[in-house]
Write an enzyme that holds these catalytic residues in place. Structure first.
Site, PDB file in Angstrom:
ATOM      1  N   HIS A 277     -10.377  62.407  98.483  1.00 40.74           N
ATOM      2  CA  HIS A 277      -9.029  62.223  99.023  1.00 40.74           C
ATOM      3  C   HIS A 277      -8.147  63.422  98.706  1.00 40.74           C
ATOM      4  CE1 HIS A 277      -9.295  57.563  99.505  1.00 40.74           C
ATOM      5  NE2 HIS A 277     -10.293  58.206 100.087  1.00 40.74           N
ATOM      6  N   GLU A 279      -5.172  63.685  97.395  1.00 36.67           N
ATOM      7  CA  GLU A 279      -4.572  63.691  96.058  1.00 36.67           C
ATOM      8  C   GLU A 279      -5.588  64.104  95.003  1.00 36.67           C
ATOM      9  OE1 GLU A 279      -2.846  60.099  98.361  1.00 36.67           O
ATOM     10  OE2 GLU A 279      -4.729  61.205  98.218  1.00 36.67           O
ATOM     11  N   CYS A 305      -4.284  55.633  97.616  1.00 38.32           N
ATOM     12  CA  CYS A 305      -5.099  54.437  97.449  1.00 38.32           C
ATOM     13  C   CYS A 305      -5.211  54.135  95.950  1.00 38.32           C
ATOM     14  CB  CYS A 305      -6.480  54.639  98.067  1.00 38.32           C
ATOM     15  SG  CYS A 305      -7.493  55.848  97.161  1.00 38.32           S
ATOM     16  N   CYS A 308      -6.961  56.938  93.867  1.00 40.29           N
ATOM     17  CA  CYS A 308      -6.107  58.109  93.670  1.00 40.29           C
ATOM     18  C   CYS A 308      -4.930  57.793  92.747  1.00 40.29           C
ATOM     19  CB  CYS A 308      -5.589  58.619  95.009  1.00 40.29           C
ATOM     20  SG  CYS A 308      -6.867  59.391  96.026  1.00 40.29           S
TER      21      CYS A 308
END
Length: 359
Positions: A277, A279, A305, A308
């Site tokens: 992801h 992040e 999410c 993360c």
């Protein structure tokens, strides 16, 4: 000299463009009520063009002949405007001490000259054709018997395309709709004031979120592109990241992640996803130890999410600014619990919209 520059720091110059009889004068009057100075911009001898049409029609000129003669006249007007623009612009900048609106702009040269400055704000005043024709008849009522809708359209086209107003409009980022009464236009300006009377420059949050939007354009995820950017307390960029498959592995576009290619619903089957992801990539780039010392802010185009969110907490991020909500509330649950347990080190959440970003 420094004091003079400070006065100008948060000022703007608005350049207004609009087709004939779109309500530019009315718009400027409403804007001046909000503290701006109005100066007269380019002027075209519209009444001379109207008189020319009336004269040629009485002489029996065809529509094609009218168009040809009008375009020749407008080319002369265009050349005169082009010769004057630089002197006029320099004079404007030398005398500029207040927020200013230029009542009308008809040359691309003027737009390009002023667009070199960030404080130049471009607004296009849009108005329906039939409304403009009614405005025309009210303003030039003595010609109403000679200029019907067909002739108005001919004049309108010649001015728009002869002066390249259509091309100039393409460069203008804000469109103001004028399709009702003066009160309607006044209300429209009030409702959209942040766009119409923008600040000299974007806020830090808008600036960094805009960068995160640019970062996400490098994403290779089939499902959703996300960008993230990590910023220090001193407003320095520490790292950037976007979502996609790991280093030296096939992109999603080429079948790199089966979950993404199956278009699995958001928040489901994350343990089967091969993508990293945005992040995570952002924090991996700088490392947890480095990140903590900066007490950074994370700007992300999508709320993190749960996976993360855990990494963000562990990395010492103090603030998350995001644009879109994540469908699942599980990531917010863990952040809420962290904040309940750490009231003196809370992770601040802030949602930011770029709907009014017009820079």
């Amino acid at each position: 000299m420094a004091e003079k520059n400070n006065k100008k720091q948060f000022q703007i110059i608005i350049g207004l463009v609009g087709k004939i009889c779109s309500g530019k004068t009315t718009f400027c009057e409403l804007i001046t009520k909000r503290g701006l100075r109005c100066i007269k911009g380019d002027d075209i001898p519209l009444e001379n063009l109207i008189q020319l049409i009336v004269k040629l029609r009485k002489q029996g000129a065809t529509q094609q002949e009218l168009k040809q003669i009008l375009m020749e006249e407008i080319n002369t007007i265009k050349a005169n405007l082009k010769n004057q623009y630089e002197k006029r612009c320099k004079k404007l900048l030398e005398e500029w001490t207040l927020p200013t609106i230029i009542s009308r702009i008809y040359t691309n040269n003027e737009v390009q000259f002023l667009s070199k400055r960030n404080f130049f704000h471009k607004i296009y005043l849009d108005c329906p054709l039939l409304t403009r024709f009614e405005n025309f008849k009210n303003k030039y009522n003595k010609y109403s018997g000679d200029i019907d809708l067909n002739m108005f359209c001919l004049l309108d086209d010649c001015v728009n395309y002869g002066l390249n107003i259509q091309g100039i409009i393409q460069e203008f980022k804000v469109t103001v709709s004028n399709e009702g009464s003066v009160d309607d236009l006044d209300n429209y300006i009030s409702k959209n004031e942040k766009k119409i009377l923008r600040e000299y420059k974007p806020s830090w949050d808008e600036y960094f979120m805009r960068l995160a939007v640019e970062v996400k354009k490098r994403s290779n995820c089939n499902k959703r592109s996300v960008g993230a950017i990590l910023i220090s307390k001193e407003k320095r960029i520490l790292s950037t990241g976007y979502n996609g498959t790991p280093l030296r592995m096939k992109d999603c576009f080429y079948g790199g992640c089966e979950r993404c290619n199956q278009n699995t619903a958001q928040g489901q089957g994350l343990d089967q996803c091969w993508c990293i992801h945005a992040e995570e990539n952002c924090l991996l780039d700088i490392g947890v130890r480095e990140s903590k010392q900066f007490e950074p802010t994370m700007y992300t185009t999508l709320f993190p999410c749960r996976m993360c969110a855990k990494v963000i907490i562990q990395s010492g991020v103090t603030r998350i600014v995001y644009m879109e909500d994540f469908d699942s509330n599980k990531s917010k649950d863990i952040i809420d619990e962290y904040n309940n347990q750490n009231p003196s080190h809370m992770l601040i959440l802030q949602k930011l919209s770029l709907d009014d970003y017009v820079y």
